[in-house]
Motif scaffolding. Sequence first.
Motif, PDB file in Angstrom:
ATOM      1  N   LYS A 124      -4.878   8.545  -5.280  1.00 59.78           N
ATOM      2  CA  LYS A 124      -5.950   7.763  -5.892  1.00 59.78           C
ATOM      3  C   LYS A 124      -5.476   7.251  -7.248  1.00 59.78           C
ATOM      4  O   LYS A 124      -4.453   7.685  -7.770  1.00 59.78           O
ATOM      5  N   ALA A 125      -6.233   6.332  -7.818  1.00 62.68           N
ATOM      6  CA  ALA A 125      -6.008   5.852  -9.186  1.00 62.68           C
ATOM      7  C   ALA A 125      -7.218   6.264 -10.012  1.00 62.68           C
ATOM      8  O   ALA A 125      -8.359   6.090  -9.587  1.00 62.68           O
ATOM      9  N   LYS A 126      -6.962   6.828 -11.180  1.00 63.26           N
ATOM     10  CA  LYS A 126      -8.038   7.241 -12.087  1.00 63.26           C
ATOM     11  C   LYS A 126      -8.066   6.259 -13.251  1.00 63.26           C
ATOM     12  O   LYS A 126      -7.067   6.089 -13.949  1.00 63.26           O
ATOM     13  N   VAL A 127      -9.206   5.607 -13.431  1.00 68.45           N
ATOM     14  CA  VAL A 127      -9.390   4.608 -14.482  1.00 68.45           C
ATOM     15  C   VAL A 127     -10.345   5.195 -15.518  1.00 68.45           C
ATOM     16  O   VAL A 127     -11.431   5.657 -15.165  1.00 68.45           O
ATOM     17  N   GLU A 128      -9.934   5.174 -16.786  1.00 70.74           N
ATOM     18  CA  GLU A 128     -10.768   5.690 -17.868  1.00 70.74           C
ATOM     19  C   GLU A 128     -11.053   4.572 -18.861  1.00 70.74           C
ATOM     20  O   GLU A 128     -10.135   3.875 -19.287  1.00 70.74           O
ATOM     21  N   ILE A 129     -12.343   4.414 -19.212  1.00 71.38           N
ATOM     22  CA  ILE A 129     -12.768   3.307 -20.059  1.00 71.38           C
ATOM     23  C   ILE A 129     -13.807   3.807 -21.058  1.00 71.38           C
ATOM     24  O   ILE A 129     -14.711   4.548 -20.680  1.00 71.38           O
ATOM     25  N   ALA A 130     -13.700   3.383 -22.301  1.00 75.28           N
ATOM     26  CA  ALA A 130     -14.727   3.641 -23.309  1.00 75.28           C
ATOM     27  C   ALA A 130     -15.430   2.318 -23.589  1.00 75.28           C
ATOM     28  O   ALA A 130     -14.777   1.305 -23.846  1.00 75.28           O
ATOM     29  N   VAL A 131     -16.775   2.330 -23.502  1.00 71.76           N
ATOM     30  CA  VAL A 131     -17.552   1.104 -23.708  1.00 71.76           C
ATOM     31  C   VAL A 131     -18.760   1.396 -24.593  1.00 71.76           C
ATOM     32  O   VAL A 131     -19.195   2.536 -24.723  1.00 71.76           O
ATOM     33  N   SER A 132     -19.294   0.338 -25.181  1.00 69.47           N
ATOM     34  CA  SER A 132     -20.540   0.476 -25.938  1.00 69.47           C
ATOM     35  C   SER A 132     -21.693   0.604 -24.956  1.00 69.47           C
ATOM     36  O   SER A 132     -21.574   0.249 -23.777  1.00 69.47           O
ATOM     37  N   ASP A 133     -22.821   1.115 -25.437  1.00 67.43           N
ATOM     38  CA  ASP A 133     -23.977   1.334 -24.564  1.00 67.43           C
ATOM     39  C   ASP A 133     -24.447   0.046 -23.895  1.00 67.43           C
ATOM     40  O   ASP A 133     -24.851   0.064 -22.730  1.00 67.43           O
ATOM     41  N   ASP A 134     -24.381  -1.080 -24.605  1.00 66.04           N
ATOM     42  CA  ASP A 134     -24.860  -2.330 -24.022  1.00 66.04           C
ATOM     43  C   ASP A 134     -23.909  -2.901 -22.965  1.00 66.04           C
ATOM     44  O   ASP A 134     -24.302  -3.767 -22.190  1.00 66.04           O
ATOM     45  N   GLN A 135     -22.665  -2.433 -22.910  1.00 68.67           N
ATOM     46  CA  GLN A 135     -21.717  -2.881 -21.884  1.00 68.67           C
ATOM     47  C   GLN A 135     -21.752  -2.013 -20.625  1.00 68.67           C
ATOM     48  O   GLN A 135     -21.140  -2.364 -19.626  1.00 68.67           O
ATOM     49  N   LEU A 136     -22.443  -0.878 -20.678  1.00 65.23           N
ATOM     50  CA  LEU A 136     -22.364   0.115 -19.617  1.00 65.23           C
ATOM     51  C   LEU A 136     -22.736  -0.433 -18.243  1.00 65.23           C
ATOM     52  O   LEU A 136     -21.962  -0.313 -17.294  1.00 65.23           O
ATOM     53  N   GLU A 137     -23.903  -1.016 -18.113  1.00 66.85           N
ATOM     54  CA  GLU A 137     -24.374  -1.445 -16.796  1.00 66.85           C
ATOM     55  C   GLU A 137     -23.465  -2.498 -16.174  1.00 66.85           C
ATOM     56  O   GLU A 137     -23.099  -2.394 -14.999  1.00 66.85           O
ATOM     57  N   ALA A 138     -23.055  -3.490 -16.939  1.00 68.15           N
ATOM     58  CA  ALA A 138     -22.171  -4.537 -16.416  1.00 68.15           C
ATOM     59  C   ALA A 138     -20.822  -3.963 -16.010  1.00 68.15           C
ATOM     60  O   ALA A 138     -20.244  -4.356 -14.996  1.00 68.15           O
ATOM     61  N   THR A 139     -20.327  -2.995 -16.791  1.00 64.08           N
ATOM     62  CA  THR A 139     -19.038  -2.371 -16.496  1.00 64.08           C
ATOM     63  C   THR A 139     -19.092  -1.573 -15.207  1.00 64.08           C
ATOM     64  O   THR A 139     -18.213  -1.688 -14.346  1.00 64.08           O
ATOM     65  N   VAL A 140     -20.134  -0.768 -15.039  1.00 64.04           N
ATOM     66  CA  VAL A 140     -20.268   0.042 -13.825  1.00 64.04           C
ATOM     67  C   VAL A 140     -20.443  -0.848 -12.598  1.00 64.04           C
ATOM     68  O   VAL A 140     -19.841  -0.604 -11.555  1.00 64.04           O
ATOM     69  N   GLU A 141     -21.239  -1.901 -12.721  1.00 71.47           N
ATOM     70  CA  GLU A 141     -21.433  -2.821 -11.598  1.00 71.47           C
ATOM     71  C   GLU A 141     -20.122  -3.510 -11.224  1.00 71.47           C
ATOM     72  O   GLU A 141     -19.801  -3.660 -10.039  1.00 71.47           O
ATOM     73  N   ALA A 142     -19.359  -3.946 -12.214  1.00 70.47           N
ATOM     74  CA  ALA A 142     -18.077  -4.601 -11.946  1.00 70.47           C
ATOM     75  C   ALA A 142     -17.107  -3.638 -11.278  1.00 70.47           C
ATOM     76  O   ALA A 142     -16.421  -3.999 -10.313  1.00 70.47           O
ATOM     77  N   LEU A 143     -17.048  -2.392 -11.767  1.00 70.78           N
ATOM     78  CA  LEU A 143     -16.194  -1.370 -11.166  1.00 70.78           C
ATOM     79  C   LEU A 143     -16.566  -1.126  -9.715  1.00 70.78           C
ATOM     80  O   LEU A 143     -15.712  -1.121  -8.827  1.00 70.78           O
ATOM     81  N   GLN A 144     -17.844  -0.912  -9.476  1.00 74.28           N
ATOM     82  CA  GLN A 144     -18.306  -0.574  -8.133  1.00 74.28           C
ATOM     83  C   GLN A 144     -18.060  -1.711  -7.149  1.00 74.28           C
ATOM     84  O   GLN A 144     -17.546  -1.491  -6.053  1.00 74.28           O
ATOM     85  N   SER A 145     -18.368  -2.930  -7.537  1.00 74.02           N
ATOM     86  CA  SER A 145     -18.196  -4.043  -6.607  1.00 74.02           C
ATOM     87  C   SER A 145     -16.719  -4.353  -6.342  1.00 74.02           C
ATOM     88  O   SER A 145     -16.344  -4.708  -5.229  1.00 74.02           O
ATOM     89  N   ALA A 146     -15.872  -4.204  -7.359  1.00 73.66           N
ATOM     90  CA  ALA A 146     -14.450  -4.503  -7.176  1.00 73.66           C
ATOM     91  C   ALA A 146     -13.725  -3.411  -6.400  1.00 73.66           C
ATOM     92  O   ALA A 146     -12.761  -3.694  -5.685  1.00 73.66           O
ATOM     93  N   ALA A 147     -14.163  -2.159  -6.518  1.00 77.44           N
ATOM     94  CA  ALA A 147     -13.466  -1.041  -5.876  1.00 77.44           C
ATOM     95  C   ALA A 147     -13.958  -0.768  -4.459  1.00 77.44           C
ATOM     96  O   ALA A 147     -13.295  -0.070  -3.695  1.00 77.44           O
ATOM     97  N   GLU A 148     -15.090  -1.331  -4.093  1.00 74.48           N
ATOM     98  CA  GLU A 148     -15.699  -1.024  -2.798  1.00 74.48           C
ATOM     99  C   GLU A 148     -14.946  -1.662  -1.630  1.00 74.48           C
ATOM    100  O   GLU A 148     -14.618  -2.842  -1.663  1.00 74.48           O
ATOM    101  N   THR A 149     -14.668  -0.846  -0.607  1.00 70.94           N
ATOM    102  CA  THR A 149     -14.127  -1.359   0.656  1.00 70.94           C
ATOM    103  C   THR A 149     -15.117  -1.143   1.791  1.00 70.94           C
ATOM    104  O   THR A 149     -14.972  -1.717   2.850  1.00 70.94           O
TER     105      THR A 149
END
Length: 112
Positions: A58-83
């Motif tokens: 697997k690949a482990k990705v670690e990211i630090a974001v501000s609170d206002d970036q959280l939702e967009a970041t999680v959505e982008a991660l989930q949609s891009a990583a989903e097979t």
Amino acid sequence: MKYIIAVIKPHKLDAVREALSAVGVNGMTVSEVKGYGRQRGQAEIYRGAEYQINFVPKAKVEIAVSDDQLEATVEALQSAAETGKIGDGKIFVLELASAVRIRTGEHGQDAL
């Protein structure tokens, strides 16, 4: 601030990086890891013989974001990583108490 840890399939890493860049994520740390979830590894066939792989790459990705970036970041991660198949991975979100930029000494959100 939030600290996001995502464990994804390695071949999805480039798509995840592009998706995160598109939502304004400036940096990330990536590690090659091995593990398993509910599937408890996977069966492979080599030269007609089946054998069990207990730890899946697997690949482990670690990211630090501000609170206002959280939702967009999680959505982008989930949609891009989903097979849509078993073993797509997990996303963990933790509270980040502090961050310091070593070069300048900036603290908190300025350090991100």
